[in-house]
Design a protein around this motif. Structure first.
Motif, short mmCIF file in Angstrom:
data_model
loop_
_atom_site.label_atom_id
_atom_site.label_comp_id
_atom_site.label_asym_id
_atom_site.label_seq_id
_atom_site.Cartn_x
_atom_site.Cartn_y
_atom_site.Cartn_z
N GLU A 251 0.76 -1.35 0.08
CA GLU A 251 0.04 -0.06 -0.11
C GLU A 251 0.88 1.09 -0.09
O GLU A 251 0.67 2.16 -0.60
CB GLU A 251 -1.07 -0.08 1.09
N ARG A 252 1.86 1.23 0.88
CA ARG A 252 2.75 2.41 0.78
C ARG A 252 3.42 2.38 -0.51
O ARG A 252 3.78 3.79 -1.20
CB ARG A 252 3.84 2.16 2.02
N LEU A 253 3.90 1.54 -1.11
CA LEU A 253 4.73 1.46 -2.28
C LEU A 253 3.32 1.95 -3.54
O LEU A 253 3.90 2.92 -4.34
CB LEU A 253 5.14 0.31 -2.81
N LEU A 254 2.16 1.75 -3.47
CA LEU A 254 1.25 2.18 -4.42
C LEU A 254 1.27 3.59 -4.22
O LEU A 254 0.95 4.31 -5.19
CB LEU A 254 -0.19 1.39 -4.29
N TYR A 255 1.07 3.89 -3.11
CA TYR A 255 0.90 5.51 -2.89
C TYR A 255 2.03 6.28 -3.36
O TYR A 255 1.82 7.27 -4.11
CB TYR A 255 0.88 5.51 -1.14
N ARG A 256 3.30 6.03 -3.19
CA ARG A 256 4.43 6.58 -3.60
C ARG A 256 4.32 6.78 -5.37
O ARG A 256 4.62 7.58 -5.81
CB ARG A 256 5.75 6.15 -3.31
N PHE A 257 3.93 5.50 -5.86
CA PHE A 257 3.81 5.29 -7.27
C PHE A 257 2.85 6.30 -7.85
O PHE A 257 3.13 6.84 -9.00
CB PHE A 257 3.49 3.71 -7.54
N LEU A 258 1.60 6.39 -7.45
CA LEU A 258 0.56 7.28 -7.81
C LEU A 258 0.94 8.83 -7.49
O LEU A 258 0.67 9.54 -8.42
CB LEU A 258 -0.70 6.96 -7.02
N VAL A 259 1.66 9.20 -6.53
CA VAL A 259 2.01 10.62 -6.17
C VAL A 259 3.22 10.80 -7.29
O VAL A 259 3.32 11.71 -7.99
CB VAL A 259 2.62 10.63 -4.81
N ASP A 260 4.24 10.02 -7.55
CA ASP A 260 5.25 10.14 -8.68
C ASP A 260 4.38 10.30 -9.99
O ASP A 260 4.74 11.18 -10.85
CB ASP A 260 6.28 9.08 -8.55
N LEU A 261 3.44 9.55 -10.26
CA LEU A 261 2.73 9.49 -11.51
C LEU A 261 2.07 10.90 -11.67
O LEU A 261 1.88 11.40 -12.69
CB LEU A 261 1.81 8.47 -11.79
N GLY A 262 1.49 11.48 -10.72
CA GLY A 262 0.77 12.57 -10.52
C GLY A 262 1.70 13.99 -10.84
O GLY A 262 1.27 14.78 -11.55
N LEU A 263 2.79 13.72 -10.49
CA LEU A 263 3.91 14.65 -10.84
C LEU A 263 4.33 14.66 -12.12
O LEU A 263 4.72 15.55 -12.92
CB LEU A 263 4.90 14.61 -9.81
N GLU A 264 4.81 13.27 -12.74
CA GLU A 264 5.61 13.29 -13.79
C GLU A 264 5.04 12.36 -14.85
O GLU A 264 5.40 12.42 -16.09
CB GLU A 264 6.94 12.43 -13.37
N GLY A 265 3.70 11.99 -14.72
CA GLY A 265 3.44 11.11 -15.57
C GLY A 265 3.00 11.65 -16.95
O GLY A 265 2.78 10.97 -18.24
N GLY A 266 2.64 13.25 -16.94
CA GLY A 266 2.44 13.61 -18.23
C GLY A 266 3.47 13.85 -19.16
O GLY A 266 3.28 13.93 -20.43
#
Length: 417
Positions: A251-266
């Motif tokens: 769950e903690r890894l999923l949280y970090r992954f989604l936050v990074d995507l929100g910042l850089e996914g574009g």
């Protein structure tokens, strides 16, 4: 046309309902949907303005049909500038930035408050804080829409009427990056804080109050088609409306992954986005399996991919530890060293090789960084788990073809761009 409360929608409002996936384009009128012409307000409009509005609606709808997306929007027609900017937002489907700076001050509240209605799971939004601070950024990861939001504070509501009008059969994951929220959903009332997530069901109404406190609130929202998750709905109903994020390492890894995507996914390529969709779905499936105690529902290949993600994340977080080795990594992810090596072999590498490559890459980056010039070469090496200078120099020369001191001198002598 009626509103959720049963009243009539005025002539100054365009409202198109979301409908089942089907082609929007018709063979007549240049492929313009039937509802476009009837959506143009009659009162107080000159023929020229009505004609321009019709052209904008055609442009939006034609783009939307070509992208294969559902249309669900309610746009005040007080000024066609709002619609014009919304049309531009629609066209940039791959990577969209919808900032308040795009609106004149008088249009800010109406413009931004309508933007979330364009997501797959429609909702009503009302700001309760500084209405001039708002940004909505969205891009798809394959079939998973991802949105990053920034605002002061707001109320969001998905009413039973909106559920009846449009249920895209999705689960949503609300990620609190920097915010406090009260979320009422599925007969649960939960408090959400930074570092936590909440799973919601598009088939159920919700009420959310989100506050950024003294700073801006930041959140990431990912929406998953229900068919992508390997669980029955009656099982997932046990965790819908619950707070996730601190129960397990996944769950903690999923949280970090989604936050990074929100910042850089574009900035990702279309190919990367499809791959990232698989990764984020694997992480969510594994996290939910742990919550539900239903590991047998998740394919064995998914478990192995998530173990690789957990192992590589642990390695990157502990590169500075000189004792970092395959045995330590295996203990952290709770598998044997043999199993861990088999997992890494599927990715054409070995655990020890991955550790060495990550360390050397971090060291090389620091050696080329001008503001770290006060650190010696071996001090930088020691920071990343190479306390012995001869072993480090040998590994660096073997990997990059030159001594670390020569590499540093060459990089610092290059003109900065």
């Amino acid at each position: 046309m009626t509103q959720e409360g049963g009243g009539q929608v005025g002539a100054d409002t365009f409202q198109a309902r979301s409908r089942p996936a089907q082609p929007f384009m018709s063979s007549e009128a240049g492929g313009v949907p039937d509802f476009c012409e009837s959506a143009i307000p009659e009162r107080g409009r000159s023929p020229g303005r009505r004609r321009r509005t019709a052209q904008l609606l055609r442009s939006c709808s034609a783009w939307n049909a070509q992208a294969g997306n559902l249309l669900s929007v309610s746009v005040p027609m007080l000024d066609s500038g709002i619609l014009r900017r919304t049309a531009g937002w629609w066209r940039e489907r791959g990577r969209r930035m919808f900032g308040e700076q795009d609106f004149p001050l008088i249009e800010r509240a109406g413009g931004w408050e309508e933007t979330p209605v364009l997501s797959e799971v429609t909702s009503q939004v009302r700001f309760t804080g500084d209405r001039s601070v708002a940004q909505y950024r969205a891009f798809p990861l394959g079939e998973v829409p991802l949105s990053a939001l920034r605002f002061s504070s707001m109320l969001a509501r998905r009413t039973p009427a909106l559920v009846r009008q449009s249920d895209p059969d999705m689960y949503g994951l609300c990620v609190a990056v920097r915010a406090k929220a009260v979320f009422e959903h599925a007969h649960r009332n939960e408090q959400l804080s930074a570092g936590q997530m909440l799973l919601y069901d598009s088939a159920l109404p919700f009420d959310a109050e989100i506050d950024g406190g003294r700073s801006e609130a930041c959140a990431v929202v990912a929406q998953f088609p229900k068919k992508m998750l390997p669980f029955r709905e009656r099982h997932l109903s046990q965790v819908v409306g619950e707070v996730l994020g601190k129960h397990s390492a996944v769950e903690r890894l999923l949280y970090r992954f989604l936050v990074d995507l929100g910042l850089e996914g574009g900035h990702c390529t279309p190919h990367d986005r499809v791959r990232l969709q698989s990764t984020v779905t694997d992480l969510l499936s594994t996290a939910l399996a742990g919550r539900l105690d239903r590991d047998e529902d998740v394919p064995h290949s998914t478990h192995w991919r998530v173990l690789f993600l957990r192992a590589t994340a642990f390695i990157r977080d502990h590169l500075g530890r000189a004792e970092l080795d395959p045995a330590l990594v295996a203990a952290a992810v709770q598998v044997s060293v043999r199993t861990l090596n088999r997992i890494f072999a599927k990715h054409d590498t070995a655990v020890a090789t991955f550790i060495r490559e990550q360390r050397l890459e971090r060291i090389r980056t620091d050696l080329a960084t001008p503001h770290l010039h006060y650190l010696t070469v071996h001090a930088i090496a020691a920071r990343w788990g190479y306390p012995e200078a001869p072993a480090f120099s040998r590994a660096f020369r073997t990997t990059f073809g030159e001594p670390p001191s020569e590499y540093r001198r060459r990089m610092h002598s290059c003109p900065q761009r």
